[in-house]
Design a protein around this motif. Structure first.
Motif, PDB file in Angstrom:
ATOM      1  N   HIS A  71       0.947  -1.070   0.048  1.00 20.41           N
ATOM      2  CA  HIS A  71       0.075   0.029  -0.306  1.00 20.41           C
ATOM      3  C   HIS A  71       0.947   1.451  -0.006  1.00 20.41           C
ATOM      4  O   HIS A  71       1.957   1.097   0.476  1.00 20.41           O
ATOM      5  CB  HIS A  71      -0.909   0.014   1.145  1.00 20.41           C
TER       6      HIS A  71
ATOM      7  N   VAL B 171       0.726   5.382   0.754  1.00 22.29           N
ATOM      8  CA  VAL B 171      -0.076   6.831   1.548  1.00 22.29           C
ATOM      9  C   VAL B 171      -0.124   7.690   0.630  1.00 22.29           C
ATOM     10  O   VAL B 171       0.866   8.234   0.071  1.00 22.29           O
ATOM     11  CB  VAL B 171       0.513   7.106   2.680  1.00 22.29           C
TER      12      VAL B 171
ATOM     13  N   THR C 204      -5.066   9.266   2.477  1.00 23.67           N
ATOM     14  CA  THR C 204      -5.508   7.815   2.282  1.00 23.67           C
ATOM     15  C   THR C 204      -4.488   6.763   1.617  1.00 23.67           C
ATOM     16  O   THR C 204      -3.487   6.935   1.126  1.00 23.67           O
ATOM     17  CB  THR C 204      -6.748   7.961   1.271  1.00 23.67           C
ATOM     18  N   GLU C 205      -5.107   5.500   1.805  1.00 21.13           N
ATOM     19  CA  GLU C 205      -4.053   4.411   1.100  1.00 21.13           C
ATOM     20  C   GLU C 205      -4.539   3.958   0.171  1.00 21.13           C
ATOM     21  O   GLU C 205      -5.753   3.809   0.150  1.00 21.13           O
ATOM     22  CB  GLU C 205      -3.939   3.417   2.397  1.00 21.13           C
ATOM     23  N   THR C 206      -3.748   3.321  -0.796  1.00 16.30           N
ATOM     24  CA  THR C 206      -4.394   2.686  -1.961  1.00 16.30           C
ATOM     25  C   THR C 206      -3.332   1.552  -2.086  1.00 16.30           C
ATOM     26  O   THR C 206      -1.923   1.603  -1.757  1.00 16.30           O
ATOM     27  CB  THR C 206      -4.339   3.465  -3.351  1.00 16.30           C
TER      28      THR C 206
ATOM     29  N   MET D 109       2.947  10.042  -3.756  1.00 21.25           N
ATOM     30  CA  MET D 109       2.698   9.750  -2.352  1.00 21.25           C
ATOM     31  C   MET D 109       3.070  10.961  -1.144  1.00 21.25           C
ATOM     32  O   MET D 109       3.764  11.766  -1.614  1.00 21.25           O
ATOM     33  CB  MET D 109       3.850   8.487  -1.902  1.00 21.25           C
TER      34      MET D 109
ATOM     35  N   ARG E 297       3.814   0.941   2.409  1.00 20.01           N
ATOM     36  CA  ARG E 297       3.495   0.059   3.597  1.00 20.01           C
ATOM     37  C   ARG E 297       3.314  -1.373   2.903  1.00 20.01           C
ATOM     38  O   ARG E 297       2.607  -1.961   2.266  1.00 20.01           O
ATOM     39  CB  ARG E 297       2.328   0.367   4.313  1.00 20.01           C
TER      40      ARG E 297
END
Length: 105
Positions: free
Chosen positions: A11, A13, A18-20, A49, A57
């Motif tokens: 993932h 940030v 938000t995370e993707t 990012m 992550r």
């Protein structure tokens, strides 16, 4: 020998916090020993990012194998002794018990 078994997810940030999830085909591992890294795969790009220490992550599956019997017996015993020492409120130097399991990069 202890090893990374697989990468479960990557993932990032985003600037808004938000995370993707990054698709598995969009990253690759590089390096070896204790110096592994992850980067965009050739021909792939990741989104912008957030500028923070943990903007990438990685969730990795690591260990000695898939079943408890794959854990070396000496390590199993050392961990049981360390747990017992906690319950008995006694000191236990786990580091000295694991000296032969140390991985040198």
């Amino acid at each position: 020998l202890f090893r990374s078994q697989s990468i479960a997810a990557v993932h990032v940030v985003l600037p808004d916090g938000t995370e993707t999830l990054i698709a598995p085909e969009a990253y690759e591992l590089f390096g070896g020993g204790l110096a592994w890294g992850i980067r965009p795969a050739t021909g792939s790009s990741w989104p912008a990012m957030r500028a923070c220490e943990d903007a990438i992550r990685v969730t990795a599956v690591v260990g000695y194998g898939d079943v408890p019997a794959d854990v070396p017996q000496d390590l199993h015993v050392a961990l049981l002794r360390a747990i017992r020492a906690q319950f008995d409120d006694k000191p236990f130097d786990l580091e000295t018990q694991l000296v032969n399991r140390r991985i040198w990069g």
